[in-house]
Motif scaffolding. Structure first.
Motif, PDB file in Angstrom:
ATOM      1  N   LEU A  72       4.624   7.746  -4.193  1.00 39.55           N
ATOM      2  CA  LEU A  72       3.924   7.860  -5.470  1.00 39.55           C
ATOM      3  C   LEU A  72       4.746   7.261  -6.599  1.00 39.55           C
ATOM      4  CD1 LEU A  72       2.440  11.448  -5.222  1.00 39.55           C
ATOM      5  CD2 LEU A  72       1.272   9.272  -4.989  1.00 39.55           C
ATOM      6  N   LYS A  73       6.080   7.381  -6.436  1.00 36.49           N
ATOM      7  CA  LYS A  73       6.920   6.859  -7.511  1.00 36.49           C
ATOM      8  C   LYS A  73       7.171   5.366  -7.379  1.00 36.49           C
ATOM      9  CE  LYS A  73       9.120  11.144  -8.792  1.00 36.49           C
ATOM     10  NZ  LYS A  73      10.294  12.006  -8.651  1.00 36.49           N
ATOM     11  N   ILE A 128     -11.389  12.558   5.710  1.00 34.45           N
ATOM     12  CA  ILE A 128     -10.160  12.796   6.473  1.00 34.45           C
ATOM     13  C   ILE A 128     -10.368  13.980   7.405  1.00 34.45           C
ATOM     14  CG2 ILE A 128      -7.768  13.585   6.255  1.00 34.45           C
ATOM     15  CD1 ILE A 128      -7.667  11.949   3.638  1.00 34.45           C
ATOM     16  N   LEU A 130      -7.565   5.564  -4.893  1.00 34.42           N
ATOM     17  CA  LEU A 130      -7.384   4.439  -3.981  1.00 34.42           C
ATOM     18  C   LEU A 130      -8.209   3.259  -4.484  1.00 34.42           C
ATOM     19  CD1 LEU A 130      -7.663   6.499  -0.709  1.00 34.42           C
ATOM     20  CD2 LEU A 130      -5.587   5.572  -1.718  1.00 34.42           C
ATOM     21  N   LYS A 150       1.882   3.192  -2.249  1.00 38.01           N
ATOM     22  CA  LYS A 150       1.336   4.240  -3.101  1.00 38.01           C
ATOM     23  C   LYS A 150       0.111   4.864  -2.457  1.00 38.01           C
ATOM     24  CE  LYS A 150       2.195   3.619  -7.490  1.00 38.01           C
ATOM     25  NZ  LYS A 150       2.130   2.975  -8.811  1.00 38.01           N
ATOM     26  N   GLU A 151      -0.717   3.993  -1.878  1.00 41.27           N
ATOM     27  CA  GLU A 151      -1.938   4.527  -1.269  1.00 41.27           C
ATOM     28  C   GLU A 151      -1.635   5.342  -0.027  1.00 41.27           C
ATOM     29  OE1 GLU A 151      -4.223   0.767  -1.486  1.00 41.27           O
ATOM     30  OE2 GLU A 151      -2.850   0.924  -3.181  1.00 41.27           O
ATOM     31  N   LYS A 206       0.808  -1.217   0.000  1.00 41.38           N
ATOM     32  CA  LYS A 206       0.000   0.000   0.000  1.00 41.38           C
ATOM     33  C   LYS A 206       0.842   1.269   0.000  1.00 41.38           C
ATOM     34  CE  LYS A 206      -3.943  -2.219   0.865  1.00 41.38           C
ATOM     35  NZ  LYS A 206      -4.229  -2.871  -0.402  1.00 41.38           N
ATOM     36  N   LEU A 220       4.436  17.990  -0.866  1.00 39.74           N
ATOM     37  CA  LEU A 220       4.612  16.537  -0.949  1.00 39.74           C
ATOM     38  C   LEU A 220       6.088  16.185  -1.023  1.00 39.74           C
ATOM     39  CD1 LEU A 220       1.814  15.670  -3.500  1.00 39.74           C
ATOM     40  CD2 LEU A 220       1.710  15.805  -1.016  1.00 39.74           C
ATOM     41  N   ASP A 221       6.912  17.167  -1.365  1.00 36.77           N
ATOM     42  CA  ASP A 221       8.339  16.931  -1.487  1.00 36.77           C
ATOM     43  C   ASP A 221       9.033  18.072  -0.750  1.00 36.77           C
ATOM     44  OD1 ASP A 221      10.619  15.736  -2.205  1.00 36.77           O
ATOM     45  OD2 ASP A 221      10.369  15.962  -4.387  1.00 36.77           O
ATOM     46  N   PHE A 227      -2.811  14.592  -9.567  1.00 39.73           N
ATOM     47  CA  PHE A 227      -1.517  14.036  -9.970  1.00 39.73           C
ATOM     48  C   PHE A 227      -1.473  13.777 -11.470  1.00 39.73           C
ATOM     49  CE2 PHE A 227      -2.197  12.767  -5.596  1.00 39.73           C
ATOM     50  CZ  PHE A 227      -1.028  13.196  -5.005  1.00 39.73           C
ATOM     51  N   VAL A 233      -0.769   8.663  -1.271  1.00 40.31           N
ATOM     52  CA  VAL A 233      -1.948   9.424  -1.687  1.00 40.31           C
ATOM     53  C   VAL A 233      -2.705   9.931  -0.470  1.00 40.31           C
ATOM     54  CG1 VAL A 233      -4.155   9.280  -2.879  1.00 40.31           C
ATOM     55  CG2 VAL A 233      -2.154   8.163  -3.840  1.00 40.31           C
ATOM     56  N   LEU A 234      -2.879   9.052   0.513  1.00 41.20           N
ATOM     57  CA  LEU A 234      -3.601   9.463   1.722  1.00 41.20           C
ATOM     58  C   LEU A 234      -2.899  10.641   2.385  1.00 41.20           C
ATOM     59  CD1 LEU A 234      -4.619   6.032   3.260  1.00 41.20           C
ATOM     60  CD2 LEU A 234      -6.143   7.815   2.432  1.00 41.20           C
ATOM     61  N   PRO A 252       5.486  11.156   0.749  1.00 40.14           N
ATOM     62  CA  PRO A 252       4.479  11.134  -0.310  1.00 40.14           C
ATOM     63  C   PRO A 252       5.083  10.919  -1.696  1.00 40.14           C
ATOM     64  CG  PRO A 252       4.050  12.942   1.185  1.00 40.14           C
ATOM     65  CD  PRO A 252       5.308  12.295   1.653  1.00 40.14           C
ATOM     66  N   VAL A 253       6.128  11.693  -2.020  1.00 40.95           N
ATOM     67  CA  VAL A 253       6.652  11.596  -3.391  1.00 40.95           C
ATOM     68  C   VAL A 253       7.290  10.242  -3.635  1.00 40.95           C
ATOM     69  CG1 VAL A 253       8.341  12.512  -4.956  1.00 40.95           C
ATOM     70  CG2 VAL A 253       6.893  14.050  -3.673  1.00 40.95           C
ATOM     71  N   HIS A 299       5.100  19.370  -6.710  1.00 41.79           N
ATOM     72  CA  HIS A 299       5.170  18.584  -5.472  1.00 41.79           C
ATOM     73  C   HIS A 299       5.697  19.421  -4.326  1.00 41.79           C
ATOM     74  CE1 HIS A 299       5.343  14.629  -7.940  1.00 41.79           C
ATOM     75  NE2 HIS A 299       4.104  14.922  -7.597  1.00 41.79           N
ATOM     76  N   TYR A 326      -3.801   8.285  -9.425  1.00 41.49           N
ATOM     77  CA  TYR A 326      -3.621   7.832  -8.044  1.00 41.49           C
ATOM     78  C   TYR A 326      -4.910   7.832  -7.241  1.00 41.49           C
ATOM     79  CZ  TYR A 326       1.365   8.195  -8.869  1.00 41.49           C
ATOM     80  OH  TYR A 326       2.624   8.044  -9.358  1.00 41.49           O
ATOM     81  N   ARG A 385      -2.287  20.347   3.768  1.00 40.82           N
ATOM     82  CA  ARG A 385      -2.581  19.559   2.567  1.00 40.82           C
ATOM     83  C   ARG A 385      -4.077  19.319   2.440  1.00 40.82           C
ATOM     84  NH1 ARG A 385       1.729  15.007   3.974  1.00 40.82           N
ATOM     85  NH2 ARG A 385       3.633  16.038   3.303  1.00 40.82           N
ATOM     86  N   ALA A 429      -1.015  12.800   0.894  1.00 42.10           N
ATOM     87  CA  ALA A 429      -1.211  13.975   0.050  1.00 42.10           C
ATOM     88  C   ALA A 429      -2.596  14.566   0.263  1.00 42.10           C
ATOM     89  CB  ALA A 429      -1.021  13.599  -1.418  1.00 42.10           C
TER      90      ALA A 429
END
Ligand code: ATP
Ligand code: MG
Lengths: 820, 226
Positions: free
Chosen positions: A817-818, B113, B98, A715-716, A713, B57-58, B92, A719-720, A813-814, B52, B96, B84, A722
């Motif tokens: 995602l990758k 959330i 879920l 990736k998820e 999970k 996110l980055d 994205f 995402v969560l 997160p990044v 990002h 992405y 966020r 993010a």
């Protein structure tokens, strides 16, 4: 905005096109690796050295402690001490034999120990000297560094101090608070006077342990809050340098005589407490407690980390549960039913049943698809597609396995502990059936005034019954055999108010026959023994014997005696037979000292208590007969029965006070059988620990499952994050996933375990009566113990999922995602 | 107090096999509230990386970013999570979504959330899906949607909480021209009606040209595009 984070860096010309990094990444200090290697060599040398002097064998045989987690380490320490002790012996041995190399193994051990220590020092030094170089040479930036980067530190001394003091303080607090509590209300002169104390050892220990756990937790919380990360190196060092000395010291205290003498008396309460677990292994208790405190520290660290990195502790979890339930749907009827089936029936039967059901379901589905195909080909194609596409995710299998694993552990714990409780209860019942709850004795041969004493005792509250007795050792002989026995003179009228003896009598025995032996039924079963036997004629002129019983029979009326079933069968006698009781004392003085005294008795009854010990060793006669036989006035003492057996200690104490002490003394059943029950308790504890290994293995499974979930999970998670889920939220999601597995497994285990216990109780598992002396396996479900098994299992699974959950929260997160 | 969004001297480099790739080399840009901005640049120029970083996110190596005067990189994890969730809407480059949740649930996720009421959130999610033309796909799982549909669900998700700042990384990359134009129309609408500030990365020069403000990422810096 923070000014201090604006670590201004040397300004330089504008960056150019991508350039090769000159310096590359800074190298980590090699010291920890060297240190670790050295420590490993040290351990090897220690083991080799110990093997030479033969201590390794001792260690290997003792590896049972390994289950506590610190086992091998503890054993190394013990082995070292053993080596130190034997080295003296060896040296002298070597000197006498003239052999030169006897001390070699010893030297190797010490050298190994030294290398081990040096290795650890190197690890410590290496960890602390790894400060990052944040000067960013080669890259010229005129902007403030990212605050996280700027404030990044590798090692937090403050955190080390907080962790260290947390664990050390908790240990000291445990010892001090316990000692303090236990001495509240105790008379300083009478140290072992337990009746006066406000706290029992167990309650004092629980209070102190709670406090210690809170301190350890707080230390971990503060330390992690200080460094805003988990700080594993700090935690490791804190545990090694601050946490270990106390348990090691306590362990040493038991092993090194000089230490025992020097500090032992100061810690006597602690040693007393640990000896409750078992006389031979008091260290077990220390290391168990230490492990618990370390766990609390660990829990504190994690809580502190999660709480402070997100700035607050959010206890709401609705959303997290919503997500977790989609990830692992543990509470599916299919999974639960399957796991339950496996727990109850074993692996094969449910598999076979499942195969049948699945085959049948697939068959009906295929038929349905075929029929559909005739009507609506599009729908049929889709249905066929779905039929094939029911592949399961690997984590689903893992989840099911973990649930089953925890279930097996909990089930085994519940069944075994319940059976052991059953044995304990059975034993207690039998001991208390033939034995009293307490006795009043006197510091002299006999208690002539027992009637007065009984009157006084009767006024004490809590006494349910009392009966006088005389106890002595004799030999019993019949024509068939001879056996040593405990003989007890009893008062048939009152004995029933104290023990279950009257209930244990087998037909045609009667307790009244002790009072009036002329009633004793002669056996006419075989006809073999009808005539007066040889023994009958042997002592015709004993003045003790009464005259003929008026029936014209030649046999005299002998006093009655009750024998246990085992004794009766080994003496080969039945009711109505004669036996001879021989007492080494009580006879006239002969030329070589006291002559043994012998007297015939007639078997008035045979009892069966179910305790081999009693059925083969004990015989009962009338108190009056015992008085004349042994020449005792009155009784040896008084046996008591209490209203509440758990209150026996207090009541005997009250009786003691009532009788104004000396020359009287009292004992309760716990004191009379102390070793037996202590052994039982230890056995149960050890069984519990061993069975917990299953739970721990299951916890390992949960760790693996949750780690797989996290990997699956990634990736998820990204995402969560993010979308705005905090680190704490991610932790909660995965914790609740682990916890769900634990709860499902624990509840399944509970239900299955109870079902098994119920089965054992109702249907019964027969035992070989020759061996066990109990017809079938006893069970007693103790609610507290059962609940504890489930709670501990759930707690362990919870702890187990902390690590993967934290790992999940650290997914950037990044990066996530990758991730592919 | 400066601009709505102020980015100063943001640096970001990757190190790979001993080579340093400087992607962002001191980006300086300020965006005003309510602006609709397009960002173009060659493939691999660092547009996604920039987005990002802006979306937290980055983490950049250095630099300052202020949102309504507040320094974003100084926030702790909890504050960043909240930032966020409440301030940023992110679409994205690949959608992405879920996979365990339906399209509607995916769209409702930000509200859940935020611990808003689930029922209300799902109702609103369906409205948004209706808006992006996916009314009858609301109960599909992401695996049962086409690429373009997924991208539109992702856009709806980003708009769920009406963020102050919408960051979209090629939202129309997978769409046919007419649907793509529809999405752009929608973006313009939310920008106009709800005042949502938006930065949209795109390769489509004509679409980029139609935006009021155009930026280009070139040699690690953001410059105005012609
Ligand atoms: N994790 C990484 N490690 C090393 N290099 C990376 C990493 N991520 C991205 N890069 C490199 O950074 C550069 C910028 O990547 P980025 O994804 O920002 O490009 P982009 O402008 O979004 O391109 P596109 O238009 O194709 O999406 C690329 O050259 C890429 O190879
Ligand atoms: Mg990109």
């Amino acid at each position: 905005m923070r000014e201090q984070s604006q670590a201004q860096l040397p300004a330089a010309s504008a960056p150019s096109a991508p350039v090769p990094a000159e310096a590359g990444e800074p190298r980590a200090s090699p010291l920890p690796w060297v240190g670790g290697f050295l420590a490993l060599i040290g351990v090897g040398a220690i083991v080799a050295g110990l093997a030479r002097i033969g201590a390794a064998e001792l260690i290997v045989s003792d590896l049972g402690l390994g289950v506590v987690g610190w086992g091998p380490f503890v054993e190394l320490v013990i082995g070292g001490i053993f080596a130190a002790k034997t080295s003296v012996m060896h040296d002298s041995l070597a000197a006498t034999l003239g052999a030169g190399d006897a001390g070699g193994g010893d030297l190797l051990t010490w050298a190994g120990l030294a290398v081990f220590v040096v290795g650890w020092v190197l690890i410590a030094v290496g960890l602390r000297s790894r400060d990052p170089q944040l000067t960013a040479e080669g890259m010229s930036i005129r902007a403030p560094l990212n605050p996280r980067l700027a404030s990044y530190r590798d090692f937090h001394w403050g955190t080390l101090a907080e962790y260290g003091f947390g664990i050390l303080l908790s240990e000291l607090a445990l010892i001090l608070v316990y000692t303090l509590l236990i001495s509240v209300g105790a008379d300083p002169k009478a140290q072992l006077d337990e009746a006066q104390r406000v706290f029992t050892p167990v309650s004092a220990f629980l209070v102190a342990l709670l406090l210690a756990a809170v301190i350890a937790f707080a230390g971990g919380y503060l330390g992690a809050a200080n460094s805003k990360r988990l700080s594993t190196p700090e935690a490791t060092l804190a545990m090694l340098y601050f946490g270990l000395p106390v348990p090691i010291g306590l362990t040493l205290m038991h092993l090194v005589p000089t230490l025992t003498i020097k500090v032992g008396y100061r810690l006597r309460e602690i040693t007393y407490l640990s000896s409750l677990l078992g006389e031979s292994r008091p260290q077990l208790g220390y290391w168990l407690v230490f492990t618990l405190l370390v766990l609390m520290l660990f829990l504190g660290i994690n809580t502190g980390f999660v709480a402070t990195s997100s700035g607050r502790t959010d206890v709401r979890g609705g959303f997290e549960l919503f997500v977790a339930n989609r990830h692992v749907s543990v509470f599916r009827p299919r999974l639960l039913l399957g796991a339950f089936g496996v727990l109850i029936l074993g692996i094969l039967p449910p598999l076979i049943i499942y195969a049948f059901i699945a085959a049948a379901a697939a068959q009906t589905e295929r038929t349905r698809v075929r029929q559909l195909g005739l009507k609506d080909p599009l729908l049929a194609a889709e249905a066929l597609h779905r039929l094939k596409g029911k592949a399961q995710r690997p984590t689903e299998m893992m989840t099911a396995l973990s649930v089953g694993g925890v279930g097996v552990g909990v089930m085994a714990l519940i069944i075994v502990l319940s059976v052991m409780s059953g044995f304990e209860q059975d034993l207690q019942q039998k001991i208390l059936g033939t034995n009293s709850h307490g006795v009043v004795l006197k510091y002299s041969d006999s208690m002539a005034e027992y009637r007065d004493v009984m009157k006084k005792v009767a006024t004490v509250k809590g006494v349910a019954g009392q009966t006088p007795f005389i106890l002595n050792e004799v030999m019993i002989s019949s024509e068939g055999n001879i056996s040593g026995s405990m003989i007890k003179g009893i008062d048939p009228e009152t004995v029933g108010s104290v023990t279950d003896l009257p209930k244990y009598l087998l037909a045609p025995s009667k307790l009244d026959w002790l009072e009036d032996p002329s009633q004793i039924e002669r056996k006419h079963l075989t006809g073999l023994d009808d005539q007066p036997s040889e023994l009958d004629r042997k002592l015709p002129d004993d003045p003790y014997l009464k005259q003929e019983d008026g029936k014209g029979e030649e046999e005299p009326v002998l006093p009655g005696i009750l024998l246990g079933r085992e004794l009766a069968s080994s003496l080969k006698v039945v009711v109505g037979d004669r036996v001879n009781v021989v007492s080494p004392l009580g006879g006239e003085m002969g030329p070589q000292g006291p002559m043994p005294k012998s007297r015939p008795f007639r078997v008035a009854g045979i009892f069966y208590s179910g305790m081999f010990e009693y059925d083969s060793k004990f015989v009962y006669i009338h108190l009056r007969d015992a008085q004349t036989f042994f020449g005792i006035k009155g009784a040896s003492g008084i046996e008591l029965k209490m209203d509440d057996i758990d209150d026996a200690r207090r009541v005997t104490r009250a009786i003691y006070d009532k009788l104004e002490g000396y020359p009287y003394r009292t004992k309760d059943w716990g004191e009379m059988n102390r070793n037996l029950f202590a052994a039982l308790r230890l056995e149960k504890l050890v069984m519990g620990i061993i069975l917990s290994i299953i739970v721990i293995v299951a916890a390992g499974l949960i760790v693996a499952t949750v780690i797989m979930l996290v990997l699956e999970k990634r990736k998820e998670i990204a995402v969560l994050k993010a979308l705005g889920v905090s680190d704490g939220g991610i932790v909660k999601i995965f914790l609740s996933e682990g916890l769900q597995i634990g709860v499902a497994g624990g509840l399944l285990g509970l239900v299955a375990g109870l079902a098994w216990c119920f089965f054992i109780e109702k249907v019964g598992i027969k035992l070989d009566p020759q061996v066990y002396y109990i017809p079938s396996l006893p069970v007693k479900i103790e609610p507290l113990q059962t609940a504890l098994a489930v709670v501990i299992a759930i707690l362990v699974t919870f702890l187990a999922s902390i690590y993967p959950a934290l790992k999940a929260s650290q997914v950037e997160p990044v990066e996530g995602l990758k991730a592919e | 107090m400066g601009a709505f969004l102020e980015i100063q001297d943001v640096f970001k480099s990757y190190f790979l096999h001993g080579k340093r790739i400087d992607v962002l080399r001191g980006v300086n840009v300020a965006i005003e509230k309510g602006e609709l901005v397009s960002l173009v640049g060659a493939s691999g120029s660092g547009k996604s990386t920039f987005l990002h970083v802006v979306g937290t996110l980055d983490a950049p190596a250095a630099g300052v970013m202020r949102f309504e005067g507040k320094s974003v990189f100084d926030m702790n994890d909890g504050e960043i999570a909240e930032f966020r969730n409440r301030t940023i809407g992110f679409v994205f480059q690949s959608h992405y979504l879920l996979p365990e949740f339906t399209a509607a649930e995916n769209v409702a996720m930000p509200a859940m959330i935020r611990r808003q009421d689930n029922g209300a959130a799902l109702t609103r999610a369906r409205e948004l899906l209706d808006r992006v033309g996916l009314r009858d796909r609301a109960d599909h799982r992401p695996g049962e949607l086409s690429g373009g549909e997924s991208q539109r669900v992702a856009l709806a998700r980003a708009l769920m909480l009406q963020p102050a700042l919408l960051l979209a990384d090629e939202p129309t990359g997978n769409l046919d021209p007419s649907t793509g134009e529809g999405i752009h129309q929608l973006l313009r609408e939310v920008n106009r009606e709800l005042g949502i500030t938006a930065v949209i990365v795109t390769h489509n020069e004509t679409l980029a040209q139609s935006m009021p403000r155009r930026l280009r990422l070139k040699a690690g810096e953001v410059v105005a595009a012609g």
